[in-house]
Design an enzyme around this catalytic site. Structure first.
Site, short mmCIF file in Angstrom:
data_model
loop_
_atom_site.label_atom_id
_atom_site.label_comp_id
_atom_site.label_asym_id
_atom_site.label_seq_id
_atom_site.Cartn_x
_atom_site.Cartn_y
_atom_site.Cartn_z
N HIS A 122 0.88 -1.18 0.00
CA HIS A 122 0.00 0.00 0.00
C HIS A 122 0.91 1.23 0.00
O HIS A 122 2.02 1.17 0.53
CB HIS A 122 -0.83 -0.05 1.29
CG HIS A 122 -1.90 0.98 1.41
ND1 HIS A 122 -1.64 2.27 1.80
CD2 HIS A 122 -3.24 0.92 1.20
CE1 HIS A 122 -2.77 2.96 1.83
NE2 HIS A 122 -3.77 2.16 1.48
N ASP A 199 3.16 -4.80 7.97
CA ASP A 199 1.91 -4.07 7.86
C ASP A 199 0.77 -5.09 7.90
O ASP A 199 0.51 -5.78 6.92
CB ASP A 199 1.91 -3.28 6.53
CG ASP A 199 0.56 -2.61 6.25
OD1 ASP A 199 -0.35 -2.73 7.08
OD2 ASP A 199 0.43 -1.99 5.18
N GLN A 202 -4.63 -5.68 6.80
CA GLN A 202 -5.68 -6.59 6.31
C GLN A 202 -5.64 -7.94 7.03
O GLN A 202 -6.68 -8.52 7.33
CB GLN A 202 -5.51 -6.83 4.79
CG GLN A 202 -5.63 -5.57 3.95
CD GLN A 202 -7.04 -4.99 3.93
OE1 GLN A 202 -8.03 -5.67 4.21
NE2 GLN A 202 -7.14 -3.71 3.63
N CYS A 363 -4.70 2.47 -3.68
CA CYS A 363 -3.46 2.98 -3.06
C CYS A 363 -2.31 2.00 -3.27
O CYS A 363 -1.51 1.77 -2.34
CB CYS A 363 -3.66 3.28 -1.58
SG CYS A 363 -4.86 4.55 -1.28
#
Ligand code: PMP
Length: 405
Positions: A122, A199, A202, A363
């Site tokens: 992202h 990250d 999700q 993104c």
């Protein structure tokens, strides 16, 4: 079971566009909120509103207890210690915090070093590192994505070498649904003395996370994708790693002592929480995690998997449809393009039929470029997604495709 679960989400009962039942399949952008989360926020303002860590009065003590209680809930959820949890505005702020604090801490030593990300990141996990590279003279290296939408692990292990200062990798792609072997990536980074960041924006929505098992220095996510409010997110850092880092923002609450000659900082996590925090957001996030922990997450994952399979099989009946990273779509995120039809036009027509999906670059422009597309249409599932949602999606999709030729 699904009807009972759905009934906890007031918004799912509503209609859009003059009477169309809402079919919400934009969960990777943000999830809806259960009544218990809405109530937790409302109760805070109704009964306990005060600033945390400030007033010596009864309400101040209650607000502080609720805020710190939420921190404990997040810590338990990630199998981390209480003081490892820094509340931020979201994944974006967590990653910016890391990039800026790493630069302030390691400064000139970053020149000539490399920062490794992947092609499926992202923008929030690209741009802060790109700017850090521009400022320090470090080199941004990018791990390739294979044609089937997987992280090229061979390339990853080759790319993470002695020059590497930071590796920052997405756990689950917000476009393809790909789940990356972050444990192996982090092990490689740590073996070479690099900082390992994941990250989890999700992934954390669908899976249990144990940060110690992953072996990362920092794990980040946003509350609003996890059934919690906007404006709250998490940076979970290994305590010793956080303790070495310079602050990001400065001001009230993050200090130890202030004088005009010299200011010293507090320890983590307060060192990274300058100013009045988002107290209602943290309380809402704590409530969302408690709500989620009360569910059978294995059963929900199995259901999401089976709904994603229905989606993919239904879409495949149209030969013009190409699903990006199809083998990963079963994780609950399905991104597609249709030959000769613009994703945006499809999205508009589907919306008119009550079906909310996301169209655009999500993104992730470098990933769009990798697959030679400008935008995709993305359907993404959540715990409350139903077979009816999938059927409505497929019906609206084929009708819209027919209308667009
Ligand atoms: N990383 C990933 C994988 C995401 O899906 C998102 C949100 N789409 C972000 C980072 C950024 O999250 P936020 O905008 O909530 O900060």
């Amino acid at each position: 079971m699904i009807q009972e679960l759905r009934s906890q989400f007031p918004i799912l009962q509503r209609y859009v566009h003059g009477g169309k039942p809402l079919v919400y399949l934009d969960n990777a952008a943000t999830t809806q909120k259960p009544q218990s989360v809405i109530d937790a926020i409302s109760n805070f303002y109704t009964t306990s509103n005060a600033n945390a860590h400030r007033g010596g009065h009864a309400l101040g003590a209650e607000a502080t207890a609720l805020y710190e209680g939420a921190r404990s809930t997040v810590a338990e959820f990630l199998h981390a210690q209480h003081d490892s949890i820094v509340f931020t505005r979201g994944a974006t702020e967590s990653l910016n915090l890391l990039a800026v604090s790493i630069e302030r801490t390691y400064g000139a030593r970053l020149a000539g070093k490399s920062i490794v990300v992947s092609e499926m990141e992202h923008h929030a996990n690209i741009v802060p590192w790109q700017l850090l590279c521009e400022r320090t003279g470090a080199d941004l290296r990018v791990i390739r994505v294979t044609d089937d939408g997987s992280l090229d692990m061979e390339h990853a292990l080759e790319h993470i070498d002695e020059s590497c200062a930071v590796v920052s990798i997405v756990h689950m792609s917000n476009v393809l649904g790909t789940i990356n072997d972050v444990q192996t990536v982090c092990a490689r980074a740590k073996e070479l003395g690099a900082i390992a960041i994941v990250d989890g924006s999700q992934y954390v929505v669908h899976h249990d996370v144990n940060v110690a098992e992953i072996g990362c220095d920092a794990y980040v996510f946003s509350g609003h994708k996890l059934y919690a409010p906007f404006g709250i997110g998490v940076l979970c850092g290994r305590y010793e790693f956080l303790a070495e880092l310079e602050p990001y923002q400065t001001g009230g609450a993050m200090i130890d002592r202030v004088s005009f000659e010299k200011t010293t900082y507090g320890e983590p996590p307060v060192r990274f929480e300058a100013g009045t925090p988002n107290i209602e957001g943290a309380i809402g996030l704590g409530a969302a995690i408690k709500w989620l922990s009360g569910l059978d997450r294995d059963a929900i994952r199995t259901k999401e998997h089976s709904l994603a399979k229905n989606l993919v099989e239904g879409l495949e009946s149209d030969s013009r449809v190409r699903i990006l990273g199809k083998r990963h779509a079963l994780n609950g995120i399905v991104s597609l393009v249709v030959d000769g039809i613009h994703a945006h036009d499809l999205g508009v027509l589907m919306d008119e039929q009550g079906v909310a999906v996301r169209t655009g670059h999500h993104c992730a422009m470098p990933l769009m470029q990798r697959f030679g597309v400008g935008s995709t249409l993305r359907a993404s599932l959540a715990a409350y997604s139903s077979r009816e949602d999938v059927d409505a999606f497929l019906h609206a999709f084929s009708k819209s495709c027919r209308m667009l030729g």
